[in-house]
Design a protein around this motif. Structure first.
Motif, PDB file in Angstrom:
ATOM      1  N   PRO A   1       0.792  -1.237   0.000  1.00  0.00           N
ATOM      2  CA  PRO A   1       0.000   0.000   0.000  1.00  0.00           C
ATOM      3  C   PRO A   1       0.830   1.296   0.000  1.00  0.00           C
ATOM      4  O   PRO A   1       0.311   2.338  -0.349  1.00  0.00           O
ATOM      5  CB  PRO A   1      -0.809  -0.114   1.294  1.00  0.00           C
ATOM      6  N   VAL A   2       2.117   1.197   0.435  1.00  0.00           N
ATOM      7  CA  VAL A   2       2.964   2.391   0.385  1.00  0.00           C
ATOM      8  C   VAL A   2       3.990   2.185  -0.725  1.00  0.00           C
ATOM      9  O   VAL A   2       4.737   1.212  -0.713  1.00  0.00           O
ATOM     10  CB  VAL A   2       3.679   2.627   1.732  1.00  0.00           C
ATOM     11  N   HIS A   3       3.971   3.070  -1.686  1.00  0.00           N
ATOM     12  CA  HIS A   3       4.851   2.937  -2.850  1.00  0.00           C
ATOM     13  C   HIS A   3       5.192   4.334  -3.344  1.00  0.00           C
ATOM     14  O   HIS A   3       4.330   5.227  -3.337  1.00  0.00           O
ATOM     15  CB  HIS A   3       4.135   2.127  -3.941  1.00  0.00           C
ATOM     16  N   VAL A   4       6.413   4.522  -3.771  1.00  0.00           N
ATOM     17  CA  VAL A   4       6.865   5.856  -4.183  1.00  0.00           C
ATOM     18  C   VAL A   4       6.046   6.400  -5.353  1.00  0.00           C
ATOM     19  O   VAL A   4       5.891   7.598  -5.521  1.00  0.00           O
ATOM     20  CB  VAL A   4       8.372   5.814  -4.533  1.00  0.00           C
ATOM     21  N   GLY A   5       5.453   5.489  -6.156  1.00  0.00           N
ATOM     22  CA  GLY A   5       4.692   5.934  -7.312  1.00  0.00           C
ATOM     23  C   GLY A   5       3.213   6.124  -7.065  1.00  0.00           C
ATOM     24  O   GLY A   5       2.478   6.513  -7.973  1.00  0.00           O
ATOM     25  N   LEU A   6       2.738   5.848  -5.840  1.00  0.00           N
ATOM     26  CA  LEU A   6       1.304   5.934  -5.546  1.00  0.00           C
ATOM     27  C   LEU A   6       1.016   7.153  -4.687  1.00  0.00           C
ATOM     28  O   LEU A   6       1.746   7.457  -3.747  1.00  0.00           O
ATOM     29  CB  LEU A   6       0.819   4.669  -4.827  1.00  0.00           C
ATOM     30  N   LYS A   7      -0.099   7.817  -5.000  1.00  0.00           N
ATOM     31  CA  LYS A   7      -0.468   9.011  -4.242  1.00  0.00           C
ATOM     32  C   LYS A   7      -1.120   8.655  -2.917  1.00  0.00           C
ATOM     33  O   LYS A   7      -1.046   9.421  -1.956  1.00  0.00           O
ATOM     34  CB  LYS A   7      -1.438   9.870  -5.062  1.00  0.00           C
ATOM     35  N   GLU A   8      -1.838   7.524  -2.888  1.00  0.00           N
ATOM     36  CA  GLU A   8      -2.556   7.128  -1.684  1.00  0.00           C
ATOM     37  C   GLU A   8      -2.429   5.623  -1.496  1.00  0.00           C
ATOM     38  O   GLU A   8      -2.141   4.884  -2.447  1.00  0.00           O
ATOM     39  CB  GLU A   8      -4.031   7.517  -1.794  1.00  0.00           C
ATOM     40  N   PRO A   9      -2.677   5.116  -0.274  1.00  0.00           N
ATOM     41  CA  PRO A   9      -2.433   3.694  -0.010  1.00  0.00           C
ATOM     42  C   PRO A   9      -3.491   2.775  -0.604  1.00  0.00           C
ATOM     43  O   PRO A   9      -4.673   2.877  -0.301  1.00  0.00           O
ATOM     44  CB  PRO A   9      -2.448   3.626   1.526  1.00  0.00           C
ATOM     45  N   VAL A  10      -3.034   1.874  -1.467  1.00  0.00           N
ATOM     46  CA  VAL A  10      -3.850   0.786  -1.999  1.00  0.00           C
ATOM     47  C   VAL A  10      -2.866  -0.299  -2.435  1.00  0.00           C
ATOM     48  O   VAL A  10      -1.724  -0.005  -2.787  1.00  0.00           O
ATOM     49  CB  VAL A  10      -4.723   1.262  -3.182  1.00  0.00           C
ATOM     50  N   THR A  11      -3.284  -1.553  -2.357  1.00  0.00           N
ATOM     51  CA  THR A  11      -2.389  -2.655  -2.691  1.00  0.00           C
ATOM     52  C   THR A  11      -2.891  -3.388  -3.923  1.00  0.00           C
ATOM     53  O   THR A  11      -4.072  -3.735  -3.995  1.00  0.00           O
ATOM     54  CB  THR A  11      -2.289  -3.654  -1.532  1.00  0.00           C
ATOM     55  N   ALA A  12      -1.998  -3.601  -4.884  1.00  0.00           N
ATOM     56  CA  ALA A  12      -2.302  -4.423  -6.060  1.00  0.00           C
ATOM     57  C   ALA A  12      -1.419  -5.663  -5.994  1.00  0.00           C
ATOM     58  O   ALA A  12      -0.190  -5.551  -6.047  1.00  0.00           O
ATOM     59  CB  ALA A  12      -2.055  -3.646  -7.342  1.00  0.00           C
ATOM     60  N   TRP A  13      -2.041  -6.829  -5.829  1.00  0.00           N
ATOM     61  CA  TRP A  13      -1.295  -8.091  -5.850  1.00  0.00           C
ATOM     62  C   TRP A  13      -1.204  -8.547  -7.295  1.00  0.00           C
ATOM     63  O   TRP A  13      -2.213  -8.876  -7.918  1.00  0.00           O
ATOM     64  CB  TRP A  13      -1.984  -9.140  -4.979  1.00  0.00           C
ATOM     65  N   LEU A  14       0.020  -8.564  -7.835  1.00  0.00           N
ATOM     66  CA  LEU A  14       0.223  -8.837  -9.254  1.00  0.00           C
ATOM     67  C   LEU A  14       0.805 -10.232  -9.448  1.00  0.00           C
ATOM     68  O   LEU A  14       1.787 -10.599  -8.793  1.00  0.00           O
ATOM     69  CB  LEU A  14       1.163  -7.792  -9.862  1.00  0.00           C
ATOM     70  N   GLU A  15       0.200 -10.970 -10.366  1.00  0.00           N
ATOM     71  CA  GLU A  15       0.708 -12.294 -10.738  1.00  0.00           C
ATOM     72  C   GLU A  15       1.610 -12.117 -11.955  1.00  0.00           C
ATOM     73  O   GLU A  15       1.160 -11.624 -12.999  1.00  0.00           O
ATOM     74  CB  GLU A  15      -0.459 -13.234 -11.061  1.00  0.00           C
ATOM     75  N   LEU A  16       2.886 -12.473 -11.814  1.00  0.00           N
ATOM     76  CA  LEU A  16       3.875 -12.161 -12.845  1.00  0.00           C
ATOM     77  C   LEU A  16       4.437 -13.407 -13.492  1.00  0.00           C
ATOM     78  O   LEU A  16       4.634 -14.444 -12.831  1.00  0.00           O
ATOM     79  CB  LEU A  16       5.038 -11.357 -12.236  1.00  0.00           C
ATOM     80  N   ASP A  17       4.710 -13.282 -14.796  1.00  0.00           N
ATOM     81  CA  ASP A  17       5.510 -14.261 -15.532  1.00  0.00           C
ATOM     82  C   ASP A  17       6.728 -13.490 -16.025  1.00  0.00           C
ATOM     83  O   ASP A  17       6.654 -12.782 -17.024  1.00  0.00           O
ATOM     84  CB  ASP A  17       4.703 -14.836 -16.692  1.00  0.00           C
ATOM     85  N   GLY A  18       7.833 -13.599 -15.292  1.00  0.00           N
ATOM     86  CA  GLY A  18       8.958 -12.710 -15.557  1.00  0.00           C
ATOM     87  C   GLY A  18       8.580 -11.304 -15.132  1.00  0.00           C
ATOM     88  O   GLY A  18       8.208 -11.065 -13.986  1.00  0.00           O
ATOM     89  N   GLU A  19       8.618 -10.349 -16.062  1.00  0.00           N
ATOM     90  CA  GLU A  19       8.214  -8.974 -15.779  1.00  0.00           C
ATOM     91  C   GLU A  19       6.796  -8.680 -16.262  1.00  0.00           C
ATOM     92  O   GLU A  19       6.291  -7.576 -16.072  1.00  0.00           O
ATOM     93  CB  GLU A  19       9.182  -7.990 -16.462  1.00  0.00           C
ATOM     94  N   ARG A  20       6.165  -9.671 -16.907  1.00  0.00           N
ATOM     95  CA  ARG A  20       4.841  -9.428 -17.498  1.00  0.00           C
ATOM     96  C   ARG A  20       3.735  -9.769 -16.507  1.00  0.00           C
ATOM     97  O   ARG A  20       3.770 -10.810 -15.851  1.00  0.00           O
ATOM     98  CB  ARG A  20       4.676 -10.247 -18.787  1.00  0.00           C
ATOM     99  N   ILE A  21       2.748  -8.875 -16.412  1.00  0.00           N
ATOM    100  CA  ILE A  21       1.630  -9.069 -15.482  1.00  0.00           C
ATOM    101  C   ILE A  21       0.603  -9.988 -16.135  1.00  0.00           C
ATOM    102  O   ILE A  21       0.084  -9.692 -17.217  1.00  0.00           O
ATOM    103  CB  ILE A  21       0.982  -7.709 -15.129  1.00  0.00           C
ATOM    104  N   MET A  22       0.310 -11.102 -15.459  1.00  0.00           N
ATOM    105  CA  MET A  22      -0.645 -12.078 -15.993  1.00  0.00           C
ATOM    106  C   MET A  22      -2.007 -11.976 -15.321  1.00  0.00           C
ATOM    107  O   MET A  22      -3.008 -12.447 -15.858  1.00  0.00           O
ATOM    108  CB  MET A  22      -0.085 -13.493 -15.812  1.00  0.00           C
ATOM    109  N   GLY A  23      -2.046 -11.413 -14.128  1.00  0.00           N
ATOM    110  CA  GLY A  23      -3.309 -11.288 -13.399  1.00  0.00           C
ATOM    111  C   GLY A  23      -3.112 -10.336 -12.236  1.00  0.00           C
ATOM    112  O   GLY A  23      -1.976 -10.028 -11.849  1.00  0.00           O
ATOM    113  N   ALA A  24      -4.208  -9.847 -11.664  1.00  0.00           N
ATOM    114  CA  ALA A  24      -4.089  -8.874 -10.566  1.00  0.00           C
ATOM    115  C   ALA A  24      -5.327  -8.912  -9.689  1.00  0.00           C
ATOM    116  O   ALA A  24      -6.440  -9.188 -10.156  1.00  0.00           O
ATOM    117  CB  ALA A  24      -3.880  -7.475 -11.127  1.00  0.00           C
ATOM    118  N   LYS A  25      -5.108  -8.660  -8.408  1.00  0.00           N
ATOM    119  CA  LYS A  25      -6.188  -8.449  -7.457  1.00  0.00           C
ATOM    120  C   LYS A  25      -5.876  -7.168  -6.685  1.00  0.00           C
ATOM    121  O   LYS A  25      -4.751  -6.985  -6.238  1.00  0.00           O
ATOM    122  CB  LYS A  25      -6.315  -9.632  -6.485  1.00  0.00           C
ATOM    123  N   VAL A  26      -6.869  -6.319  -6.550  1.00  0.00           N
ATOM    124  CA  VAL A  26      -6.685  -5.036  -5.862  1.00  0.00           C
ATOM    125  C   VAL A  26      -7.294  -5.127  -4.475  1.00  0.00           C
ATOM    126  O   VAL A  26      -8.425  -5.600  -4.309  1.00  0.00           O
ATOM    127  CB  VAL A  26      -7.327  -3.889  -6.665  1.00  0.00           C
TER     128      VAL A  26
END
Length: 419
Positions: A11-36
């Motif tokens: 939820p805390v990230h230098v690129g985010l203005k406000e706290p929210v979490t994105a759980w990203l499913e990755l294959d290498g660097e490519r995003i295959m799925g996500a849950k917010v």
């Protein structure tokens, strides 16, 4: 053996203005799925309103968001005016429209700068922040504040537009018409910025409809939706507004981050035109129907019913629903549906197929306001309500509880005693 792995962004990230979490499913660097996963900034503002009078809630509603504070306050006020049948003088409606467009200008300038910061274009970010100062000065000149303006009230506004303010606003309009175009051209014609935003975070027209996207996010996908045109209110009934869509300017719609950037910067020019028309057509007369707040409060104490307020906020459709009960000093109940709530459900679609490095840019591309969106909190343990919860509530449980609450209200009748 699976080749994917899951990581959180937030939820805390230098690129985010406000706290929210994105759980990203990755294959290498490519995003295959996500849950917010939101839930880090709930404040219980609607609950606080139940211990306050409608006039006190005006200033509480401004605290929902520091960027679109007037939009929330006006949306709440319009809901109460709807149920209590309060009228607003024409001059008050025009001044409300002026402040709405000043706030849209301020919001879009801020977002444009933050978008540049997110892709590492710091010189454009600083230029955007410098441009934003001029509209902040006008808001401070009108209201005395840079963030929570305290200008909205039932039946109109609290402050008039003086000749000095009108002159300063016209100078601001000329300033932005002269100084904003270089900023737009620097960003949109820069090959690196173009490459970072084009075909990134795509939301198709069909998916925008299917997932109920609103505001600039929907318009960037080609949808001609704008409450200022589709359901005019305040001075928008006299000042026609056409939705800004990419196909009208670039021949086609990509529905990507660059189109969302383009829609917002083009809406800056649209807001300048609207403000100029507001000043040109500002009616004479009173700017508030009843300046005595004690009389207003007494009339609202007699009001009973449910009212709706819906406006086109800088991020999209903003909806407030208010229930007052006759004889009760305080607001009976109040629900807020901010535009980020509608646009955030499209994030998983936007993520898929993009690179991990683009995740913060995609999140920021809908101009999210998590403070606006957070409307519920799940806690562990046995609280005063007697409700025992554990773990994370599922979508099915949430839908079931929402429906049950509606059924309970309908069974009691809207004039029921429990809440």
């Amino acid at each position: 053996m699976s080749t994917t792995y899951t990581i959180p962004v937030g939820p805390v990230h230098v690129g985010l203005k406000e706290p929210v979490t994105a759980w990203l499913e990755l294959d290498g660097e490519r995003i295959m799925g996500a849950k917010v996963r939101p839930g880090a900034i709930h404040r219980g503002i609607e609950f606080m309103a139940r211990e306050r009078s409608p006039i006190q809630v005006i200033y509480l509603s401004e605290r929902i968001c520091g960027i679109c504070s007037f939009s929330h306050a006006l949306c709440f006020i319009r809901a109460v005016e709807d149920l209590a049948n309060l009228s607003v003088p024409a001059r008050g409606q025009y001044i409300r429209t002026l402040v709405l467009e000043l706030e849209r200008l301020h919001s879009h300038l801020l977002w444009s700068g933050v978008a540049c910061y997110t892709i590492g274009f710091d010189s454009a970010f600083h230029l955007g922040m410098q441009l934003r100062e001029r509209v902040m000065d006008i808001l401070e000149l009108l209201t005395g504040n840079r963030v929570n303006y305290g200008v909205a009230t039932f039946g109109g506004v609290r402050w008039d537009v003086t000749p000095e303010l009108a002159k300063a606003t016209r100078e601001m309009i000329r300033y932005y018409r002269r100084e904003f175009t270089p900023f737009r051209e620097i960003v949109m014609e820069d090959p690196v910025a173009h490459a970072r935003m084009r075909n990134v975070g795509v939301l198709s027209r069909d998916d925008a409809v299917r997932y109920s996207a609103t505001g600039p996010t929907a318009r960037a996908s080609g949808l001609r939706v704008d409450l200022r045109k589709n359901s005019p209110y305040e001075a928008y009934a006299d000042i026609p507004v056409e939705p800004v869509v990419p196909q009208d300017y670039f021949g086609k719609t990509h529905g990507d981050v660059l189109d969302r950037f383009a829609v917002r910067v083009l809406e800056v020019y649209q807001s300048l035109d609207i403000m100029e028309k507001v000043l040109d057509g500002l009616p004479e007369g009173s700017f508030v129907a009843e300046p005595n707040l004690n009389k207003v409060l007494a009339s609202l104490k007699k009001a009973e019913g449910t009212g709706w307020g819906i406006i086109e906020a800088p991020r999209g459709d903003n909806t407030h629903i208010v229930r007052l009960k006759g004889g009760d000093d305080n607001v009976f109940w109040w629900k807020v549906r901010a535009p980020t709530y509608a646009n955030a459900v499209s994030w998983p679609l936007m993520f898929c197929g993009n690179e991990l490095a683009d995740a913060p840019l995609i999140i920021n591309s809908i101009d999210p306001c998590i403070s606006c969106m957070e409307r519920m909190l799940v806690t562990n343990g046995n609280g005063d309500s007697g409700i025992v919860t554990s773990g994370i509530i599922t979508k099915e449980e949430l839908v079931g509880r929402c429906r049950q609450k509606t059924f309970d209200i309908q069974a009691r009748g809207l004039g029921g005693t429990e809440r």
